[in-house]
Scaffold this motif. Structure first.
Motif, PDB file in Angstrom:
ATOM      1  N   ASN A   1       0.831  -1.209   0.000  1.00 33.71           N
ATOM      2  CA  ASN A   1       0.000   0.000   0.000  1.00 33.71           C
ATOM      3  C   ASN A   1       0.863   1.255   0.000  1.00 33.71           C
ATOM      4  N   ALA A   2       1.890   1.275   0.838  1.00 32.67           N
ATOM      5  CA  ALA A   2       2.759   2.443   0.937  1.00 32.67           C
ATOM      6  C   ALA A   2       3.564   2.656  -0.341  1.00 32.67           C
ATOM      7  N   ILE A   3       4.022   1.569  -0.954  1.00 31.35           N
ATOM      8  CA  ILE A   3       4.748   1.681  -2.219  1.00 31.35           C
ATOM      9  C   ILE A   3       3.847   2.280  -3.297  1.00 31.35           C
ATOM     10  N   ASN A   4       2.610   1.798  -3.374  1.00 29.95           N
ATOM     11  CA  ASN A   4       1.672   2.322  -4.372  1.00 29.95           C
ATOM     12  C   ASN A   4       1.397   3.811  -4.144  1.00 29.95           C
ATOM     13  N   LEU A   5       1.294   4.216  -2.873  1.00 21.53           N
ATOM     14  CA  LEU A   5       1.111   5.637  -2.567  1.00 21.53           C
ATOM     15  C   LEU A   5       2.329   6.434  -3.003  1.00 21.53           C
TER      16      LEU A   5
ATOM     17  N   ILE B   1       7.261   9.178  -6.632  1.00 21.72           N
ATOM     18  CA  ILE B   1       8.491   8.460  -6.290  1.00 21.72           C
ATOM     19  C   ILE B   1       8.444   7.131  -7.040  1.00 21.72           C
ATOM     20  N   PRO B   2       9.145   6.994  -8.144  1.00 20.32           N
ATOM     21  CA  PRO B   2       8.959   5.828  -9.019  1.00 20.32           C
ATOM     22  C   PRO B   2       9.428   4.504  -8.419  1.00 20.32           C
TER      23      PRO B   2
ATOM     24  N   GLY C   1       7.644  -2.902  -6.903  1.00 20.68           N
ATOM     25  CA  GLY C   1       7.632  -1.457  -7.093  1.00 20.68           C
ATOM     26  C   GLY C   1       8.541  -0.670  -6.187  1.00 20.68           C
ATOM     27  N   GLY C   2       9.235  -1.336  -5.251  1.00 21.47           N
ATOM     28  CA  GLY C   2      10.114  -0.630  -4.339  1.00 21.47           C
ATOM     29  C   GLY C   2      11.372  -1.431  -4.049  1.00 21.47           C
ATOM     30  N   ILE C   3      12.326  -0.795  -3.365  1.00 20.44           N
ATOM     31  CA  ILE C   3      13.558  -1.455  -2.933  1.00 20.44           C
ATOM     32  C   ILE C   3      13.483  -1.605  -1.418  1.00 20.44           C
ATOM     33  N   LEU C   4      13.496  -2.831  -0.936  1.00 20.69           N
ATOM     34  CA  LEU C   4      13.347  -3.101   0.489  1.00 20.69           C
ATOM     35  C   LEU C   4      14.685  -3.446   1.126  1.00 20.69           C
TER      36      LEU C   4
ATOM     37  N   GLY D   1      20.146   5.601   4.712  1.00 21.04           N
ATOM     38  CA  GLY D   1      20.360   7.036   4.535  1.00 21.04           C
ATOM     39  C   GLY D   1      19.474   7.681   3.508  1.00 21.04           C
ATOM     40  N   HIS D   2      18.675   6.875   2.775  1.00 19.61           N
ATOM     41  CA  HIS D   2      17.850   7.415   1.698  1.00 19.61           C
ATOM     42  C   HIS D   2      16.406   6.895   1.752  1.00 19.61           C
ATOM     43  N   ALA D   3      15.948   6.450   2.904  1.00 18.34           N
ATOM     44  CA  ALA D   3      14.627   5.818   2.979  1.00 18.34           C
ATOM     45  C   ALA D   3      13.516   6.801   2.614  1.00 18.34           C
ATOM     46  N   ASP D   4      12.585   6.329   1.803  1.00 26.46           N
ATOM     47  CA  ASP D   4      11.362   7.072   1.494  1.00 26.46           C
ATOM     48  C   ASP D   4      10.195   6.594   2.363  1.00 26.46           C
TER      49      ASP D   4
END
Length: 328
Positions: free
Chosen positions: A180-184, A190-191, A228-231, A257-260
């Motif tokens: 859900n958070a990745i889709n948001l 934020i691609p 859709g994201g990097i975990l 250091g770069h968490a979205d």
């Protein structure tokens, strides 16, 4: 659902650290909405000054087109008292908070409304109706909440989940919370968001459940079960947001250091983290509920005008991510 009202209905209090005037994250979302059509929004029980003025401010900004749900005569009197004009707004009569919640959900289920906005009723009262299996807004995805943070000390958009709905989520719940958070994040521009799965340590410890869940979620992402994201995780908070902390601990990762997105172990830790950033770090918060048929805008009595506008703007961006259209 449980006693969430006390978490989402905070009484307004002065922050110990004020946010600077330049909202380096929030204003971008509001600016993007200028190029998108407003969305019909069921505003459930806007029977306080903040709730009604929040809806009208978002209307004036061209972000939403409200359907006000509550007792019409009392609502009109409140509008006159606070000096806002609701004469052009559609009003759906509802005598009680529960009746308003039922009517708001029905409008969203029928497609008459494209989003829902909580007014001055308790969060529990609204979400109880939203989460009913047959008549609510459930989908095949777990419903979760995300705080969108505008934090002066961090240049990236920061999403914290879940700090308002899922109390002690199991691994299966966290799969949905993360997706859900990745889709948001995609909807917010934020691609490929970097997702930090938080715990107290960076190593897997069988005695700390959050580290086991983090390891499993990372492997699920590797196998395409989360997309859709990097975990990365488990990560402590410092290594998620500080490159220097990660360097000291010899952690090499595209996330450190770069968490979205910060995925917290449970509701308590997430709520405390969000409030600490707000009151000690000068952050501004916006809130949205995901995984339902429509975006659900959760606002608090402590919310600033900027926060209320941003929460509405996030709902608009989320809606148009799946229903793309520009203003003529």
């Amino acid at each position: 659902m449980s006693d969430l009202a006390s978490l989402a209905e905070e009484v307004a209090a002065a922050r110990l650290v004020e946010h600077p005037a330049d909202y380096h994250v929030f204003h971008k979302f509001i600016e993007r909405c200028k190029y998108l059509p407003s969305i019909l929004t069921a505003v459930c029980w806007p029977m306080s000054e903040v709730a009604l003025s929040g809806a009208t401010e978002a209307t004036t900004a061209g972000i939403i087109e409200p359907i006000l749900i509550g007792p019409a005569i009392e609502m009109q009197a409140l509008a006159k008292k606070i000096g806002v004009d609701i004469t052009g707004c559609r009003i759906v009569e509802a005598a009680t908070e529960n009746a308003a919640a039922v009517a708001a959900v029905a409008l969203c289920r029928s497609g008459e409304a494209q989003a829902m906005m909580k007014g001055s009723l308790h969060t529990d009262e609204l979400m109880k109706v939203c989460m009913k299996a047959d008549t609510g807004l459930r989908t095949n995805r777990r419903i979760s909440h995300v705080f969108i943070m505008d934090t002066p000390a961090y240049e990236r958009t920061l999403l914290i989940t879940d700090a308002a709905i899922n109390i002690v989520p199991e691994l299966e719940d966290k799969i949905h919370i993360v997706q859900n958070a990745i889709n948001l994040a995609h909807a917010l521009g934020i691609p490929e968001p970097k997702v930090a799965l938080l715990s107290a340590v960076e190593t897997v410890n069988p005695k700390i459940k959050s580290t086991l869940d983090a390891a499993a979620l990372c492997k699920m992402a590797d196998r395409g079960q989360i997309t859709g994201g990097i975990l990365d995780g488990p990560l402590a908070f410092d290594t998620a947001v500080s490159q220097e902390a990660a360097k000291i601990k010899n952690l090499v990762s595209p996330v450190t250091g770069h968490a979205d997105i910060l995925v917290v172990p449970d509701l308590e830790s997430g709520n405390m983290l969000a409030k600490q950033l707000e009151y000690l770090g000068g952050a501004q918060l916006a809130g949205i509920v995901l995984g339902a048929r429509v975006p659900v805008i959760l606002t608090s009595r402590a919310d600033s005008a900027e926060t209320r506008l941003t929460s509405c703007a996030v709902a608009v961006l989320l809606h148009h991510a799946s229903h793309p259209i520009l203003k003529p």
